[in-house]
Design a protein around this motif. Structure first.
Motif, mmCIF file in Angstrom:
data_model
loop_
_atom_site.group_PDB
_atom_site.id
_atom_site.type_symbol
_atom_site.label_atom_id
_atom_site.label_comp_id
_atom_site.label_asym_id
_atom_site.label_seq_id
_atom_site.Cartn_x
_atom_site.Cartn_y
_atom_site.Cartn_z
ATOM 1 N N PRO A 189 57.560 23.537 29.626
ATOM 2 C CA PRO A 189 57.111 22.321 28.944
ATOM 3 C C PRO A 189 56.272 22.664 27.720
ATOM 4 O O PRO A 189 55.232 23.308 27.831
ATOM 5 N N CYS A 190 56.729 22.255 26.547
ATOM 6 C CA CYS A 190 56.011 22.597 25.316
ATOM 7 C C CYS A 190 56.479 21.696 24.194
ATOM 8 O O CYS A 190 57.452 20.939 24.335
ATOM 9 N N TYR A 191 55.776 21.768 23.071
ATOM 10 C CA TYR A 191 56.195 21.114 21.838
ATOM 11 C C TYR A 191 57.055 22.128 21.090
ATOM 12 O O TYR A 191 56.541 23.058 20.450
ATOM 13 N N GLU A 192 58.362 21.949 21.171
ATOM 14 C CA GLU A 192 59.283 22.983 20.719
ATOM 15 C C GLU A 192 59.102 23.329 19.247
ATOM 16 O O GLU A 192 59.023 24.503 18.877
ATOM 17 N N ARG A 201 57.155 35.735 32.562
ATOM 18 C CA ARG A 201 56.768 34.601 33.394
ATOM 19 C C ARG A 201 55.741 35.065 34.417
ATOM 20 O O ARG A 201 55.962 36.043 35.142
ATOM 21 N N ALA A 202 54.582 34.380 34.455
ATOM 22 C CA ALA A 202 53.558 34.654 35.455
ATOM 23 C C ALA A 202 53.562 33.518 36.475
ATOM 24 O O ALA A 202 54.461 32.677 36.489
ATOM 25 N N GLU A 203 52.535 33.492 37.320
ATOM 26 C CA GLU A 203 52.525 32.518 38.416
ATOM 27 C C GLU A 203 52.438 31.088 37.898
ATOM 28 O O GLU A 203 53.215 30.225 38.309
ATOM 29 N N ASN A 204 51.504 30.828 37.012
ATOM 30 C CA ASN A 204 51.304 29.468 36.517
ATOM 31 C C ASN A 204 51.443 29.350 35.010
ATOM 32 O O ASN A 204 51.049 28.340 34.436
ATOM 33 N N ARG A 246 49.687 32.255 25.687
ATOM 34 C CA ARG A 246 49.757 31.849 27.097
ATOM 35 C C ARG A 246 50.007 30.346 27.169
ATOM 36 O O ARG A 246 49.190 29.551 26.698
ATOM 37 N N LEU A 247 51.140 29.972 27.740
ATOM 38 C CA LEU A 247 51.497 28.566 27.863
ATOM 39 C C LEU A 247 51.497 28.168 29.333
ATOM 40 O O LEU A 247 52.164 28.808 30.156
ATOM 41 N N PRO A 248 50.739 27.109 29.697
ATOM 42 C CA PRO A 248 50.737 26.680 31.098
ATOM 43 C C PRO A 248 52.078 26.063 31.486
ATOM 44 O O PRO A 248 52.707 25.361 30.692
#
Length: 576
Positions: A447-450, A485-488, A557-559
């Motif tokens: 989920p992001c602002y592409e 990809r990490a956990e969160n 880092r993107l949540p």
């Protein structure tokens, strides 16, 4: 001073005064002032000392033998001589009146002290026969009085200063465009400025002070936000700074505001309320949007030039191959036409000799064309042409995808977004560095602002290319772009082996308008906007590790879980 006014006899020689008789002394000592624990001197009617008590000697420093027969007023020295007090005392003595005076004089050794002096006449038959000087050292009292007066003056001056500062503070709070309010520990309003009253549509401060939000007319989202942030500040004891919110003012205009709620501390360092400050950044937000748009257009212009160059290469060899194919096909068509003519003539019933001649003609025609060469080159030319056309299509698709702003925050194929950005920026790095892509297939949809995210990655890649070019002129450097990809959260890193940065530069790289590039080569907005995008809009983080001479690595880092709500009043299309 004062001469001998009021005297009726000449001044006797020192020590020539005849001591009063015991009966006379007892009569004089009956005066109340004599019995007091004061410095006492008895004088005759002319003011010459006849007797002093021990306290007089202790206070003045004069022994009894030194002062008997001397004018008491002549023993006063120092500041009193400049006041006229001694003349006033002489005049009172001359008229036989009691007089009180306070003044500063000197002891025998020259020590200054303040004295309260009462001169009382002793009368017989209505005439002053003698005088009693009752003197008290009031130096300490005068110091206390002076200190008290000074304290009062300081307090009055401080009160005046505080009053002036309060008026200045009220004036400043009333004129600044920022909204300011403060509350006590029970969330009751203690005060506010005019801007807050105007924003809330409240008539006066009296209608606000002493009330809680529940006791005031229902508010809008602005009031709800204040309540929510106040609870957070009170529970955590930490300030909430620069929370973006859109407020509708009483005129119906929407204003973009930055709201800060700060803990308010009392006398014992305990938190006993909150202070709210709200800054109207509507104009600044609009200017920021325009600057971001201008920066993006500048980047698009630079990319367009690079893409034109990128497209020109495949178009060039497509053009060359098409020209080759056109020539080859023309030769083949001429050959076919000539052969067809020769074969047609043979079919018309020509003689055997003519037929053999035409065969030789056909073989000659076929021999004039290098069929083996065309057999080997035409398929290759067709393959290269198709490859070039495919390359052009790939560049156009990448530019189209890169230019698409997206629809707010949405699930985006992050790896594809990175690939597209790398493809679009190819002309920025292909002659400077080898770019390695290391994309984790597990990243998936994020989920992001592409549009904004692509712009951030583009800025980082271009910066990396510039750093490599500055550190390694004339040789190929290295740029690495990776996803994990990490956990969160997911991580996007852009590293290079360029110039690197020192500690002072790293501390300022996200400041607006800060750049290490030469004049005309950098605006200082790229990393500032990247920080605002990643931290402000995505709720993530952007970090940098760098070493001078070894290069830098930026990590985004993107949540994976989007924040509760988008920043109000900001559309992704407005920024990128």
């Amino acid at each position: 001073m004062g001469g001998n006014a009021g005297r009726v006899a000449a001044k006797p020689e020192t020590g020539s005064v005849v001591a009063p008789s015991p009966a006379e002394l007892a009569r004089r000592l009956a005066h109340p002032s004599i019995r007091a624990p004061l410095a006492v001197a008895l004088t005759n009617a002319e003011g010459y000392i006849e007797w002093v008590n021990p306290a007089f000697s202790r206070q003045t420093g004069y022994a009894a033998g030194e002062v008997i027969g001397r004018d008491r007023l002549d023993l006063f020295r120092g500041a009193v001589l400049r006041t006229g007090e001694l003349d006033r005392i002489r005049q009172a003595m001359a008229s036989g009146q009691l007089i009180e005076a306070e003044f500063q004089t000197l002891t025998r050794t020259g020590q200054p002290y303040w004295v309260s002096c009462v001169v009382a006449p002793s009368e017989e038959d209505g005439e002053a026969r003698s005088f009693v000087f009752a003197e008290e050292d009031i130096t300490q009292r005068r110091r206390s009085d002076d200190a008290a007066r000074a304290a009062i003056q300081r307090a009055e001056a401080l009160a005046d200063t505080l009053s002036a500062e309060r008026e200045l503070l009220v004036s400043v709070l009333s004129t600044i465009p920022h909204v300011v309010f403060w509350k006590d520990a029970e969330n009751r309003y203690l005060g506010c400025n005019e801007a807050f009253l105007r924003l809330r549509g409240i008539a006066s401060e009296k209608a606000l002070v002493g009330h809680t939000e529940a006791e005031l007319p229902d508010g809008d989202d602005f009031v709800d936000t204040i309540r929510r942030l106040e609870k957070k500040v009170v529970s955590a004891g930490e300030p909430v700074v620069d929370h973006s919110i859109v407020v509708t003012d009483p005129d119906g205009r929407q204003r973009t505001m930055l709201l800060s709620i700060l803990p308010r501390y009392g006398q014992h360092s305990g938190m006993d309320g909150v202070i709210g400050v709200c800054a109207d950044v509507t104009q600044a937000s609009e200017l920021e949007r325009q600057l971001a748009q201008a920066t993006r257009l500048e980047a698009v212009g630079q990319l367009a030039a690079g893409l034109a160059h990128e497209i020109n290469t495949p178009v060039q060899y497509v053009s060359d191959n098409v020209l080759f194919l056109a020539d080859s096909v023309g030769d083949m068509l001429n050959l076919v036409q000539s052969v067809a003519t020769a074969v047609g003539a043979a079919d018309d019933g020509a003689a055997e000799a003519d037929y053999e001649e035409r065969c030789r003609t056909i073989r000659s025609l076929v021999g004039s064309v290098d069929l083996e060469f065309l057999k080997g080159e035409i398929p290759g030319a067709l393959e290269q042409t198709l490859e070039g056309v495919g390359r052009v299509g790939e560049i156009v698709r990448a530019m189209k995808e890169f230019s698409h702003p997206g629809q707010g925050r949405s699930d985006t194929d992050l790896n594809r977004a990175v690939e597209t950005t790398v493809q679009v920026s190819r002309n920025e790095w292909k002659y400077i560095a080898e770019l390695d892509l290391d994309l984790d297939p597990a990243v998936g949809m994020v989920p992001c602002y592409e549009g904004e995210l692509k712009q951030v990655i583009l800025n980082l890649i271009v910066n990396a290319a510039h750093a490599v070019e500055a550190a390694r002129p004339g040789e190929m450097g290295r740029i690495e772009v990776a996803t994990r990809r990490a956990e969160n959260e997911v991580l996007v890193s852009v590293g290079d082996n360029g110039t690197g940065m020192d500690e002072a530069t790293r501390a300022r790289i996200f400041d607006p308008f800060f750049t290490t590039k030469g004049v005309g080569k950098g605006t200082g907005q790229g990393l500032s906007m990247a920080h605002n995008c990643i931290v402000g809009k995505h709720g993530g983080a952007i970090e940098v590790t760098s070493e001078v001479g070894r290069g830098s690595t930026f990590t985004i880092r993107l949540p994976l879980v989007a924040p509760d709500a988008e920043p109000p009043g900001v559309d992704s299309d407005d920024i990128f």
